[in-house]
Design a protein around this motif. Structure first.
Motif, PDB file in Angstrom:
ATOM      1  N   ILE A  14      16.281  -1.538 -40.147  1.00 14.57           N
ATOM      2  CA  ILE A  14      14.970  -1.234 -39.572  1.00 14.57           C
ATOM      3  C   ILE A  14      15.173  -0.572 -38.225  1.00 14.57           C
ATOM      4  O   ILE A  14      15.784  -1.154 -37.322  1.00 14.57           O
ATOM      5  N   LEU A  15      14.659   0.650 -38.097  1.00 13.83           N
ATOM      6  CA  LEU A  15      14.773   1.405 -36.851  1.00 13.83           C
ATOM      7  C   LEU A  15      13.409   1.466 -36.171  1.00 13.83           C
ATOM      8  O   LEU A  15      12.430   1.923 -36.765  1.00 13.83           O
ATOM      9  N   GLY A  16      13.345   0.996 -34.938  1.00 18.92           N
ATOM     10  CA  GLY A  16      12.120   1.069 -34.147  1.00 18.92           C
ATOM     11  C   GLY A  16      12.409   1.682 -32.796  1.00 18.92           C
ATOM     12  O   GLY A  16      13.555   2.028 -32.478  1.00 18.92           O
ATOM     13  N   ILE A  17      11.368   1.835 -31.983  1.00 17.75           N
ATOM     14  CA  ILE A  17      11.512   2.401 -30.641  1.00 17.75           C
ATOM     15  C   ILE A  17      10.807   1.480 -29.652  1.00 17.75           C
ATOM     16  O   ILE A  17       9.644   1.113 -29.851  1.00 17.75           O
ATOM     17  N   ASN A  18      11.502   1.106 -28.603  1.00 16.17           N
ATOM     18  CA  ASN A  18      10.940   0.232 -27.576  1.00 16.17           C
ATOM     19  C   ASN A  18       9.852   0.977 -26.809  1.00 16.17           C
ATOM     20  O   ASN A  18      10.083   2.073 -26.298  1.00 16.17           O
ATOM     21  N   ILE A  19       8.649   0.392 -26.721  1.00 19.57           N
ATOM     22  CA  ILE A  19       7.536   1.102 -26.093  1.00 19.57           C
ATOM     23  C   ILE A  19       7.729   1.251 -24.588  1.00 19.57           C
ATOM     24  O   ILE A  19       7.143   2.147 -23.976  1.00 19.57           O
ATOM     25  N   ARG A  20       8.534   0.410 -23.971  1.00 17.87           N
ATOM     26  CA  ARG A  20       8.712   0.480 -22.519  1.00 17.87           C
ATOM     27  C   ARG A  20       9.806   1.464 -22.121  1.00 17.87           C
ATOM     28  O   ARG A  20       9.695   2.133 -21.096  1.00 17.87           O
ATOM     29  N   THR A  21      10.873   1.542 -22.918  1.00 12.05           N
ATOM     30  CA  THR A  21      12.023   2.366 -22.533  1.00 12.05           C
ATOM     31  C   THR A  21      12.182   3.623 -23.377  1.00 12.05           C
ATOM     32  O   THR A  21      12.843   4.566 -22.954  1.00 12.05           O
ATOM     33  N   GLY A  22      11.618   3.630 -24.596  1.00 10.56           N
ATOM     34  CA  GLY A  22      11.801   4.769 -25.484  1.00 10.56           C
ATOM     35  C   GLY A  22      13.141   4.768 -26.192  1.00 10.56           C
ATOM     36  O   GLY A  22      13.486   5.735 -26.873  1.00 10.56           O
ATOM     37  N   ARG A  23      13.917   3.694 -26.054  1.00 19.57           N
ATOM     38  CA  ARG A  23      15.231   3.613 -26.692  1.00 19.57           C
ATOM     39  C   ARG A  23      15.093   3.120 -28.130  1.00 19.57           C
ATOM     40  O   ARG A  23      14.213   2.320 -28.449  1.00 19.57           O
ATOM     41  N   TYR A  24      15.994   3.614 -28.982  1.00 24.26           N
ATOM     42  CA  TYR A  24      16.007   3.169 -30.375  1.00 24.26           C
ATOM     43  C   TYR A  24      16.468   1.722 -30.449  1.00 24.26           C
ATOM     44  O   TYR A  24      17.339   1.287 -29.684  1.00 24.26           O
ATOM     45  N   GLN A  25      15.897   0.983 -31.398  1.00 24.68           N
ATOM     46  CA  GLN A  25      16.287  -0.400 -31.643  1.00 24.68           C
ATOM     47  C   GLN A  25      16.588  -0.567 -33.123  1.00 24.68           C
ATOM     48  O   GLN A  25      15.768  -0.207 -33.969  1.00 24.68           O
ATOM     49  N   LEU A  26      17.760  -1.100 -33.407  1.00 18.17           N
ATOM     50  CA  LEU A  26      18.184  -1.300 -34.791  1.00 18.17           C
ATOM     51  C   LEU A  26      18.193  -2.782 -35.130  1.00 18.17           C
ATOM     52  O   LEU A  26      18.716  -3.600 -34.368  1.00 18.17           O
ATOM     53  N   GLN A  27      17.600  -3.107 -36.255  1.00 24.26           N
ATOM     54  CA  GLN A  27      17.663  -4.454 -36.804  1.00 24.26           C
ATOM     55  C   GLN A  27      18.010  -4.333 -38.284  1.00 24.26           C
ATOM     56  O   GLN A  27      18.026  -3.232 -38.844  1.00 24.26           O
ATOM     57  N   SER A  28      18.289  -5.450 -38.898  1.00 26.18           N
ATOM     58  CA  SER A  28      18.656  -5.412 -40.315  1.00 26.18           C
ATOM     59  C   SER A  28      18.193  -6.680 -40.999  1.00 26.18           C
ATOM     60  O   SER A  28      17.810  -7.662 -40.345  1.00 26.18           O
ATOM     61  N   SER A  29      18.220  -6.644 -42.319  1.00 29.39           N
ATOM     62  CA  SER A  29      17.993  -7.867 -43.075  1.00 29.39           C
ATOM     63  C   SER A  29      19.085  -8.865 -42.723  1.00 29.39           C
ATOM     64  O   SER A  29      20.160  -8.501 -42.242  1.00 29.39           O
ATOM     65  N   ARG A  30      18.835 -10.116 -42.995  1.00 28.05           N
ATOM     66  CA  ARG A  30      19.718 -11.182 -42.537  1.00 28.05           C
ATOM     67  C   ARG A  30      21.110 -11.100 -43.165  1.00 28.05           C
ATOM     68  O   ARG A  30      21.265 -10.940 -44.376  1.00 28.05           O
TER      69      ARG A  30
END
Length: 501
Positions: free
Chosen positions: A360-376
């Motif tokens: 799961i790729l998202g973007i931090n609303i405060r910094t604009g940096r990409y954030q990566l998460q994954s299934s467990r």
């Protein structure tokens, strides 16, 4: 003669004493008493009088065209209600200072407001504003000019100043609150606005009221995602996105974003505007961030869909998706909660790792940096963090990052299976076996050791470019140099699973 005219008048002391003692004066002439006793019109007299006044108002409005900026005109009971959305309502009629051909203002209502309610404007300030407009309208009428143009120009200019001061006050509040280190702002003044931009700025006093300063009404430039200046790998390096709120050439409030962004709700270029009756700068800022987030993820989505290694069928790459429906995928929903929390409920990009497991790729609303998460438990946190850094620094493209993540997650799955079967697991050269580069087909690989065979045999697990599993059985022996725990590959055999029964 001059002294006689300059002498003081003879004061009526008896009448003054009577007024002070009795509180009234009963010696007025009969004619004055009759005038003072005149009562208001009764209902039978009011109807024809209002009908006549109504006809006069309609006739006057036909002679004097109303500016197109006035969105609504209602005529009833001898009055005309002029309405401009989000700015003001003015109730007018004829009869200014007894002249039935001149307009007078009965009531003014300022519609500019914010979430807490309308902007504060006391009755005395409203009366002075109405009195000034009445005088200007009367002067315009006498000079054969359109008085409604004067009415609209003065009230519109006044409302624009109120709007911009409300915006500036809210931005100051954001800087002192949750957005303290996440945004910056500056006042701007566009010299190209000409005469239309020379509106009197309304500054806020300590009592919460507004005073005109006679200066040009400034605009505001709000810059966000300040960390992008520190990320040389991003496509917008050195240029943080911003949104400008300012009066345009015709004193219409404009909201302009620095870059082209797409509105996820329409799929078209985003349009930004302020609701003048409920000004909310934070809501506007969040919309700009949401549209920018969606646009950036959409570009990555297009890149991944074009890549045949990543996109092999429907559902492999999903933008703005809601795929967390079954109990089996509940763990993936929990993994996404972190991204959603930091992204304030914004869109995320889901890329399939294998089966029902996703990155799961998202973007931090405060910094604009990409954030990566994954299934467990489909990949180690350190590898996920390294991939996130590579994506933010721009050292790898999005396609390269997700190809690497998919390979590592599949190998991680086989490592878990090997541990379950009681095999020894060595990932990416963590064993003492020196695997020749000639038999390696990828940078990531997995070695499984057989405890019953000591250090003689190992199973090499690799993936080809289509993520198909390749097995090779390695036979090893100690190095001739006699180094401890150093094993050389003597020979290997490729295992073709398709021929196994």
């Amino acid at each position: 003669e001059g002294l006689q005219q300059a002498r003081a008048p003879i004061y009526d002391v008896p009448s003054a004493v009577e007024v002070l003692l009795a509180g009234s004066y009963e010696r007025l002439p009969k004619c004055i008493e009759d005038v003072g006793m005149q009562s208001t019109l009764n209902e039978d007299q009011q109807k024809p009088a209002l009908k006549k006044l109504d006809i006069l108002v309609r006739s006057k409005l036909l002679e004097t065209p109303v500016p197109k900026e006035i969105s609504e005109v209602k005529i009833s009971d001898g009055t005309a209600l002029l309405h401009v959305d989000g700015e003001f309502k003015a109730l007018v009629t004829l009869g200014y200072r007894g002249h039935l051909n001149l307009w007078r203002i009965l009531h003014l209502e300022i519609l500019v407001g914010e979430r807490s309610g309308p902007v504060k404007l006391d009755a005395s300030r409203r009366f002075l504003l109405g009195d000034d407009i009445e005088r200007r309208m009367a002067a315009a009428d006498e000079q054969q000019q359109n008085p409604f143009i004067i009415l609209y120009a003065v009230l519109h200019e006044f409302c624009v100043a109120l709007i911009m001061d409300t915006v500036i006050r809210q931005v100051h509040g954001l800087r002192q609150g949750r957005w303290k280190d996440a945004i910056k702002f500056e006042l701007i003044s566009d010299g190209s606005m000409g005469q239309g931009g020379s509106a009197s700025s309304m500054q806020i006093t300590q009592d919460g009221e507004y005073e005109a300063t006679g200066q040009r009404t400034p605009g505001v430039k709000i810059t966000y995602w300040l960390d992008l200046d520190k990320s040389p790998g991003t496509s917008d390096a050195g240029v943080c996105p911003f949104i400008k709120i300012e009066p345009g050439p015709s004193l219409q409030i404009k909201c302009v974003h620095s870059t082209f962004v797409i509105d996820p709700s329409t799929g078209k270029e985003a349009e930004f505007y302020l609701d003048h009756s409920c000004i909310d700068v934070e809501k506007l800022l969040l919309k700009a961030i949401r549209c920018n987030t969606y646009t950036r993820l959409l570009e990555i989505n297009k890149e991944l869909i074009k890549n045949s290694q990543i996109f092999r069928g429907a559902g492999d790459v999903l933008l703005q998706c809601d795929i967390f429906q079954t109990d089996a995928e509940e763990h993936k929903k929990k993994a996404t909660m972190f991204v959603a929390r930091e992204s304030d409920g914004q869109e995320v990009l889901c890329v399939r790792a294998y089966g029902s497991s996703f990155f799961i790729l998202g973007i931090n609303i405060r910094t604009g940096r990409y954030q990566l998460q994954s299934s467990r438990n489909i990949i180690t946190p350190s590898e996920l963090s390294d991939s996130e850094d590579a994506l933010n620094q721009g050292t790898l493209s999005a396609a390269e990052v997700f190809i690497s993540l998919r390979s590592k997650s599949i190998l991680h799955l086989f490592a878990s299976m090997g541990k379950f079967l009681g095999l020894q697991v060595f990932e990416n050269g963590s064993s003492s076996v020196k695997v020749p580069k000639s038999i390696l087909s990828a940078s990531s690989f997995l070695l499984l050791g057989f405890p019953d065979c000591g250090s003689s045999y190992f199973l090499l697990v690799q993936l080809d470019k289509d993520f198909k599993i390749m097995f090779k059985l390695l036979e090893t022996c100690s190095e001739p140099s006699g180094k401890a725990n150093a094993l050389d590959v003597v020979r290997f055999k490729k295992i073709d699973i398709r021929r196994m029964q």
